[in-house]
Design an enzyme around this catalytic site. Sequence first.
Site, PDB file in Angstrom:
ATOM      1  N   SER A   1      -0.064   6.148  -5.668  1.00 39.53           N
ATOM      2  CA  SER A   1      -1.365   6.713  -6.011  1.00 39.53           C
ATOM      3  C   SER A   1      -2.404   6.148  -5.058  1.00 39.53           C
ATOM      4  CB  SER A   1      -1.725   6.352  -7.459  1.00 39.53           C
ATOM      5  OG  SER A   1      -3.085   6.625  -7.740  1.00 39.53           O
TER       6      SER A   1
ATOM      7  N   TYR B   1      -2.846  -0.168 -14.554  1.00 38.79           N
ATOM      8  CA  TYR B   1      -2.350   0.927 -13.718  1.00 38.79           C
ATOM      9  C   TYR B   1      -2.522   0.592 -12.238  1.00 38.79           C
ATOM     10  CZ  TYR B   1      -1.575   5.678 -12.030  1.00 38.79           C
ATOM     11  OH  TYR B   1      -1.089   6.780 -11.369  1.00 38.79           O
TER      12      TYR B   1
END
Length: 341
Positions: free
Chosen positions: A197, A210
């Site tokens: 990501s 995350y």
Amino acid sequence: MNIVVEFFVVTFKVLWAFVLAAARWLVRPKEKSVAGQVCLITGAGSGLGRLFALEFARRRALLVLWDINTQSNEETAGMVRHIYRDLEAADAAALQAGNGEEEILPHCNLQVFTYTCDVGKRENVYLTAERVRKEVGEVSVLINNAGVVSGHHLLECPDELIERTMMVNCHAHFWTTKAFLPTMLEINHGHIVTVASSLGLFSTAGVEDYCASKFGVVGFHESLSHELKAAEKDGIKTTLVCPYLVDTGMFRGCRIRKEIEPFLPPLKPDYCVKQAMKAILTDQPMICTPRLMYIVTFMKSILPFEAVVCMYRFLGADKCMYPFIAQRKQATNNNEAKNGI
């Protein structure tokens, strides 16, 4: 070699690498074939994983789909079989028309296998990997895609959810790679894809677990790539995929500044996967989507931290996750009230 001479040789190689990189932008390299190769995709039951499965199916790969949700995984497999049937029909039509110049794979080679696997559990990964080797064969293309998000501020996030995020988003890549890399090393052939990501390259507030998991898996991927180079295993390729916010519903509610949003909207999942496929099939080491992410990452590396904070505040990126977290909290409260907790 004399160190001075070697320095000039290295300088030339670095400059040549820039030339080759620029050439890739101007002349797109030819995509390699994955027809007949075993491609394993984690998190294949939905989102990007499902789209990756469909793209590899269209390219005649033999698919192994892993997901913790059996039903959604079978739904993906059904879509893949539909593509295979269309390919079989097209092949039959081509043969009937007498166009036999292109190699046509028999339909029996186009198969999809599904396995219910919790990649956050090491033993589950190793046992399922052994089943794949026995029932399907050795994996040539490994797409580490599975991911989760807790959606809580750090001090409100249960320890179990933090551990779960780290296990699925980061540790699972260790287990799957350890399971399938040995054979790739033996034959010096394979491809390992890490779906990370943009939040593995730069961070924002409210999603500490995350971001940590994605930063960790980016580090893992880069170290693995260097290890393969050091071992001179040039037949094993690696690709790091770092997309901006993708509109899969995973971060539903996330918002940047409204004036900026039209210029940097969430990515369409189809577009994100098609860009990633181009990178994978041309052995591109890394792909950031959109390309603006390269600039953001570079600026974050050279600017003072306070300058980065100013940019975040201007873009509305400093608290972009807060609406998403609020929605998650509201949904949790509604579920608890509905269940009478």
